[in-house]
Motif scaffolding. Structure first.
Motif, PDB file in Angstrom:
ATOM      1  N   ASN A 281      12.996  -5.029  -0.053  1.00 15.83           N
ATOM      2  CA  ASN A 281      12.348  -6.027   0.818  1.00 15.83           C
ATOM      3  C   ASN A 281      13.011  -7.394   0.689  1.00 15.83           C
ATOM      4  OD1 ASN A 281      10.407  -4.291   1.905  1.00 15.83           O
ATOM      5  ND2 ASN A 281       8.949  -4.703   0.259  1.00 15.83           N
ATOM      6  N   GLY A 282      13.160  -7.840  -0.553  1.00 16.75           N
ATOM      7  CA  GLY A 282      13.708  -9.176  -0.781  1.00 16.75           C
ATOM      8  C   GLY A 282      15.151  -9.307  -0.355  1.00 16.75           C
ATOM      9  N   LEU A 283      15.971  -8.315  -0.695  1.00 17.49           N
ATOM     10  CA  LEU A 283      17.398  -8.386  -0.379  1.00 17.49           C
ATOM     11  C   LEU A 283      17.649  -8.327   1.125  1.00 17.49           C
ATOM     12  CD1 LEU A 283      18.778  -6.084  -3.220  1.00 17.49           C
ATOM     13  CD2 LEU A 283      19.103  -8.563  -3.019  1.00 17.49           C
ATOM     14  N   PHE A 284      16.945  -7.438   1.829  1.00 18.81           N
ATOM     15  CA  PHE A 284      17.134  -7.351   3.276  1.00 18.81           C
ATOM     16  C   PHE A 284      16.628  -8.609   3.978  1.00 18.81           C
ATOM     17  CE2 PHE A 284      18.277  -2.955   2.890  1.00 18.81           C
ATOM     18  CZ  PHE A 284      18.969  -2.685   4.055  1.00 18.81           C
ATOM     19  N   TYR A 285      15.514  -9.151   3.486  1.00 16.17           N
ATOM     20  CA  TYR A 285      14.963 -10.362   4.102  1.00 16.17           C
ATOM     21  C   TYR A 285      15.905 -11.551   3.931  1.00 16.17           C
ATOM     22  CZ  TYR A 285      12.154 -14.633   4.375  1.00 16.17           C
ATOM     23  OH  TYR A 285      11.705 -15.891   4.647  1.00 16.17           O
TER      24      TYR A 285
ATOM     25  N   LEU B  72       7.168  -4.539   7.075  1.00 13.34           N
ATOM     26  CA  LEU B  72       6.543  -3.591   8.005  1.00 13.34           C
ATOM     27  C   LEU B  72       7.368  -2.311   8.086  1.00 13.34           C
ATOM     28  CD1 LEU B  72       4.307  -3.021  10.092  1.00 13.34           C
ATOM     29  CD2 LEU B  72       5.782  -4.055  11.828  1.00 13.34           C
ATOM     30  N   ALA B  73       8.696  -2.479   8.071  1.00 16.46           N
ATOM     31  CA  ALA B  73       9.585  -1.314   8.112  1.00 16.46           C
ATOM     32  C   ALA B  73       9.431  -0.464   6.850  1.00 16.46           C
ATOM     33  CB  ALA B  73      11.032  -1.773   8.272  1.00 16.46           C
ATOM     34  N   THR B  74       9.432  -1.099   5.677  1.00 16.08           N
ATOM     35  CA  THR B  74       9.305  -0.332   4.435  1.00 16.08           C
ATOM     36  C   THR B  74       7.908   0.258   4.282  1.00 16.08           C
ATOM     37  OG1 THR B  74       8.924  -2.449   3.271  1.00 16.08           O
ATOM     38  CG2 THR B  74      11.133  -1.487   3.136  1.00 16.08           C
ATOM     39  N   LEU B  75       6.906  -0.356   4.889  1.00 12.50           N
ATOM     40  CA  LEU B  75       5.570   0.244   4.920  1.00 12.50           C
ATOM     41  C   LEU B  75       5.658   1.643   5.523  1.00 12.50           C
ATOM     42  CD1 LEU B  75       2.258  -1.383   6.198  1.00 12.50           C
ATOM     43  CD2 LEU B  75       3.004   0.806   7.102  1.00 12.50           C
ATOM     44  N   SER B  76       6.332   1.737   6.665  1.00 16.70           N
ATOM     45  CA  SER B  76       6.461   3.019   7.351  1.00 16.70           C
ATOM     46  C   SER B  76       7.394   3.965   6.600  1.00 16.70           C
ATOM     47  CB  SER B  76       6.989   2.786   8.774  1.00 16.70           C
ATOM     48  OG  SER B  76       7.122   4.002   9.482  1.00 16.70           O
ATOM     49  N   ILE B  77       8.500   3.442   6.092  1.00 23.07           N
ATOM     50  CA  ILE B  77       9.483   4.281   5.400  1.00 23.07           C
ATOM     51  C   ILE B  77       8.890   4.880   4.122  1.00 23.07           C
ATOM     52  CG2 ILE B  77      11.676   4.237   4.148  1.00 23.07           C
ATOM     53  CD1 ILE B  77      12.580   2.077   6.188  1.00 23.07           C
ATOM     54  N   CYS B  78       8.240   4.044   3.322  1.00 24.66           N
ATOM     55  CA  CYS B  78       7.651   4.527   2.066  1.00 24.66           C
ATOM     56  C   CYS B  78       6.563   5.559   2.317  1.00 24.66           C
ATOM     57  CB  CYS B  78       7.067   3.350   1.273  1.00 24.66           C
ATOM     58  SG  CYS B  78       8.297   2.259   0.558  1.00 24.66           S
TER      59      CYS B  78
ATOM     60  N   VAL C  65       9.237   1.318 -11.830  1.00 22.64           N
ATOM     61  CA  VAL C  65      10.590   1.119 -11.301  1.00 22.64           C
ATOM     62  C   VAL C  65      10.640   1.442  -9.810  1.00 22.64           C
ATOM     63  CG1 VAL C  65      12.969   1.974 -11.382  1.00 22.64           C
ATOM     64  CG2 VAL C  65      11.762   1.459 -13.504  1.00 22.64           C
ATOM     65  N   SER C  66       9.930   2.488  -9.392  1.00 28.39           N
ATOM     66  CA  SER C  66       9.873   2.832  -7.968  1.00 28.39           C
ATOM     67  C   SER C  66       9.324   1.663  -7.154  1.00 28.39           C
ATOM     68  CB  SER C  66       8.993   4.071  -7.769  1.00 28.39           C
ATOM     69  OG  SER C  66       8.786   4.330  -6.398  1.00 28.39           O
ATOM     70  N   GLY C  67       8.243   1.068  -7.639  1.00 32.85           N
ATOM     71  CA  GLY C  67       7.671  -0.090  -6.944  1.00 32.85           C
ATOM     72  C   GLY C  67       8.626  -1.262  -6.911  1.00 32.85           C
ATOM     73  N   ALA C  68       9.296  -1.518  -8.049  1.00 30.77           N
ATOM     74  CA  ALA C  68      10.223  -2.654  -8.125  1.00 30.77           C
ATOM     75  C   ALA C  68      11.409  -2.462  -7.188  1.00 30.77           C
ATOM     76  CB  ALA C  68      10.703  -2.835  -9.565  1.00 30.77           C
ATOM     77  N   LEU C  69      11.906  -1.234  -7.063  1.00 27.58           N
ATOM     78  CA  LEU C  69      13.049  -0.967  -6.177  1.00 27.58           C
ATOM     79  C   LEU C  69      12.698  -1.236  -4.717  1.00 27.58           C
ATOM     80  CD1 LEU C  69      14.583   2.287  -7.738  1.00 27.58           C
ATOM     81  CD2 LEU C  69      15.572  -0.022  -7.724  1.00 27.58           C
TER      82      LEU C  69
ATOM     83  N   GLY D 193       0.813  -1.207   0.000  1.00 29.15           N
ATOM     84  CA  GLY D 193       0.000   0.000   0.000  1.00 29.15           C
ATOM     85  C   GLY D 193       0.850   1.263   0.000  1.00 29.15           C
ATOM     86  N   SER D 194       1.820   1.340   0.909  1.00 30.03           N
ATOM     87  CA  SER D 194       2.709   2.496   0.974  1.00 30.03           C
ATOM     88  C   SER D 194       3.607   2.566  -0.260  1.00 30.03           C
ATOM     89  CB  SER D 194       3.574   2.422   2.235  1.00 30.03           C
ATOM     90  OG  SER D 194       2.773   2.490   3.388  1.00 30.03           O
ATOM     91  N   ASN D 195       3.990   1.423  -0.781  1.00 30.53           N
ATOM     92  CA  ASN D 195       4.793   1.369  -2.003  1.00 30.53           C
ATOM     93  C   ASN D 195       4.018   1.995  -3.159  1.00 30.53           C
ATOM     94  OD1 ASN D 195       6.595   0.744  -4.017  1.00 30.53           O
ATOM     95  ND2 ASN D 195       6.566  -1.458  -3.683  1.00 30.53           N
ATOM     96  N   LEU D 196       2.749   1.633  -3.268  1.00 33.05           N
ATOM     97  CA  LEU D 196       1.897   2.206  -4.313  1.00 33.05           C
ATOM     98  C   LEU D 196       1.780   3.722  -4.147  1.00 33.05           C
ATOM     99  CD1 LEU D 196      -1.452   0.835  -5.650  1.00 33.05           C
ATOM    100  CD2 LEU D 196      -1.367   3.166  -4.777  1.00 33.05           C
TER     101      LEU D 196
END
Length: 340
Positions: free
Chosen positions: A122-126, A139-145, A113-117, A84-87
């Motif tokens: 998410n994938g790389l950190f996980y 959850l972290a990127t939800l807040s950051i985005c 590209v913004s969404g893919a980044l 949601g925040s990514n969008l």
């Protein structure tokens, strides 16, 4: 005196009953959706009118596209809470680029590209950060985005989108919203990737038995990263659709979209246990959510009650998954008994 041995016909009958139960659970979401449509067509004469059907399809397009990406993540036993925040962030990036004079092509590419980044982060950190569960990083990127989107947009919507994007979001083609063709295109592409390429089989293997997949030499880490990248890409495509419908980018877009997409995948019949499901599950679940909300609006049901209804449907879907797992275990036992 020996106890009587159950006849083979009885065992066969039990196995057939379990197999039938599994088949019914498998097609259950589709049957429920069809039943809903039939019942609602009688309750509201407006429900099946071309205008209302077009409205349902337009409203569910964003959820459907993002849910298809979420579906791939859930197939690997993961979850993406940041969609949601990514969008929202992607829509703000696109709106700012358009204000700076960017072309329609550049704006669309920038949002995707913004969404893919974000998905890649998410994938790389996980994976390489060795986090115990993707819940943490998403959850972290939800807040950051959300924070970045609010900062870039100064907490407000940014009006204006290129005509090509407005066409995708608003204009009808052959009586259907343009966004429907975006959904079909994304669905066909993901279907080809998951059903005809070895990468698709790797996803199911990683989700079903990750340890066995690792032992077989499957690049588990990169398969996991790829699913989050695709999930983020789908969020970017969803941003294009929503920005087209609203002719704006906003940091407030995508509120609770992560819950809607997870609900769509689970309601459609996929499993949180991973390794089982197909894209049709996400599509059916998204349409079911859209149909329920639209029908409740037509019937003048209080909006707060709508949240309760969606929650109850999710609980029923999860319990169906539990029942399916139980029946699968019984079927395996019955199959072993027949083989002896």
């Amino acid at each position: 005196m020996k106890a009587p041995v159950p006849s083979r016909s009885v065992a066969s009958g039990s196995y057939s009953g379990l197999d039938l139960g599994l088949r019914l659970l498998g097609i259950g979401p589709a049957l429920i959706l069809i039943t809903l449509i039939i019942v609602l067509s009688f309750l509201s004469p407006v429900f099946l009118t071309p205008r209302n059907v077009s409205n349902i399809l337009a409203q569910t397009a964003v959820i459907t596209v993002v849910a298809m990406g979420q579906h791939l993540v859930i197939l690997t036993r993961g979850i993406d809470l940041s969609v949601g925040s990514n969008l929202a962030l992607a829509s703000v990036v696109g709106a700012l680029l358009f204000q700076a004079g960017g072309s329609a092509t550049a704006v669309i590419i920038a949002m995707i590209v913004s969404g893919a980044l974000v998905g890649a982060v998410n994938g790389l950190f996980y994976v390489f950060g060795r986090l115990p569960h993707p819940f943490i990083i998403t959850l972290a990127t939800l807040s950051i985005c959300k924070g970045i989107a609010l900062q870039l947009a100064d907490g407000r919507a940014i009006p204006g989108m290129p005509e090509a994007i407005r066409v995708l979001g608003r204009n009808a083609v052959w009586g259907l919203p343009g966004s429907v063709f975006v959904v079909i295109g994304v669905g066909l592409l993901l279907l080809v990737l998951t059903r005809t390429m070895v990468w698709g089989r790797w996803i199911y293997a990683v989700g079903g038995r990750p340890e066995a997949a690792m032992a077989m030499g499957i690049p588990v880490n990169w398969v996991l990263v790829s699913t989050y990248v695709i999930s983020g890409t789908c969020a970017g495509i969803g941003a294009v659709i929503l920005a087209g419908r609203t002719d704006a980018g906003s940091p407030l877009f995508g509120n609770l979209l992560e819950l809607d997409t997870i609900a769509a995948v689970i309601i459609g019949g996929a499993s949180f246990l991973g390794g089982r499901g197909h894209l049709g599950h996400a599509v059916i679940g998204a349409i079911m959510i859209g149909v329920i909300r639209n029908a409740l609006n037509l019937l003048n049901v209080d909006i707060f009650f709508q949240l309760i209804v969606i929650g109850v449907v999710i609980v029923i879907a999860v319990e169906s998954d539990v029942l399916r797992n139980y029946l699968e275990g019984r079927v395996r036992v019955a199959q072993a008994g027949r083989a002896q």
